[in-house]
Design an enzyme around this catalytic site. Sequence first.
Site, PDB file in Angstrom:
ATOM      1  N   ASP A 182      39.598  40.942  46.255  1.00 11.88           N
ATOM      2  CA  ASP A 182      39.696  42.061  45.315  1.00 11.88           C
ATOM      3  C   ASP A 182      39.895  43.345  46.098  1.00 11.88           C
ATOM      4  OD1 ASP A 182      39.558  43.691  43.074  1.00 11.88           O
ATOM      5  OD2 ASP A 182      37.747  42.769  42.283  1.00 11.88           O
ATOM      6  N   LYS A 186      50.371  39.339  25.365  1.00 17.56           N
ATOM      7  CA  LYS A 186      51.321  40.465  25.384  1.00 17.56           C
ATOM      8  C   LYS A 186      52.608  40.119  26.125  1.00 17.56           C
ATOM      9  CE  LYS A 186      47.860  44.074  24.806  1.00 17.56           C
ATOM     10  NZ  LYS A 186      46.772  43.155  24.399  1.00 17.56           N
ATOM     11  N   SER A 232      38.863  46.282  44.764  1.00 17.62           N
ATOM     12  CA  SER A 232      37.896  47.230  44.202  1.00 17.62           C
ATOM     13  C   SER A 232      36.502  46.887  44.735  1.00 17.62           C
ATOM     14  CB  SER A 232      37.919  47.165  42.670  1.00 17.62           C
ATOM     15  OG  SER A 232      37.060  48.125  42.111  1.00 17.62           O
TER      16      SER A 232
END
Length: 365
Positions: A21, A117, A23
């Site tokens: 990651d 989406k 973050s």
Amino acid sequence: IGAELCRQLATFGIKELVLYDNSETPMHNLRLELEEKFPGLKFIPVIGDVRLPARLDYAFRKWTPQIVFHAAAYKHVPLMEDSPCEAIKNNTIGTYKTAYAAMMNGCKRFVLISTDKAVNPTNIMGASKRLCEMIIQSFDRKIKDGKAGELTALHVHTDNMNEQKQILNGKPSTEFVAVRFGNVLGSNGSVIPLFKEQIENGGPVTVTHPDIIRYFMLIPEAVSLVLQAGAYAEGGEIFILDMGSPVKIRELAENLIRLSGHVPGEDIEIKYTGLRDGEKLYEELLISEEGIQKTQNDLIYVARPMEFDSDYLFKRLAEVKEVIETAPNEDIVEVVKELVPTFVPNNAAYNKEMSEKKNKEEVCV
């Protein structure tokens, strides 16, 4: 989704769990949680970016994961509408680089976390994820056809080009699949925490449109199905999770107001703010041409793959990498429209920019 994947995988008695990651704060918090709940688990936190192939290659070489769950993505639709180049750079190009690193380092299976989406996208985030699906299907197809050597790194993953050729000629065997589902309750950006905060502040509760609907699922349930779908995979599939019946966001807001002891429209106002750029009234889980096939689990289906030209996709992606570093927003949107025929942007700013650009070009001609 990534954190919950780690929590559930930790219960399976796996040998090592590597979390990659960029973050640090979520990584730190998850590390503390897993170390407390699973003291016997070998948990390896790695700070890195999916856009940096050298770091990716280092992580894959050092820990040689057998299974990769790729959940890294920008996902907030309005933010990505303002920064489409970053959406493509992180979501699409980042997926390509991660998939390439997995293939080059002997990963057994690569599972992409996708989204509803991606179906008939009206925003750049959805289109970027549709491109991700196309990428992993193309990787799987090339490997099965014995043509992995035709896959090129968008950036060099290793300085030893002879080593790369040996790996590609040695017939990589990574299986690539995607799992597509809708909104999960409690995830970053989920509407429910926002509604609760607005109710606590006395309102108004903001809903974009009175008729807008969304599919919802709890994070643990979605991740459990992702893991099952990954186990069913044979390579190249797009798995679709049954999200149940769609929910009207207006009714969701009204119910939360009532559960908080208030009367909708009297104690707490519901304010309609209008659809945001790139947003549509309803999301879909299927592209109409795909159709579905059943699996052993009634909540998991497989989409029949759509045909597209993988060679052309990869050729254009190599060019896209250059476009996103230098070109204005409307240029990347035009390229993505070409690569994803079902992408119809619902963004007045893009449409205006592209119309003005077209008029200028016609004047020049």
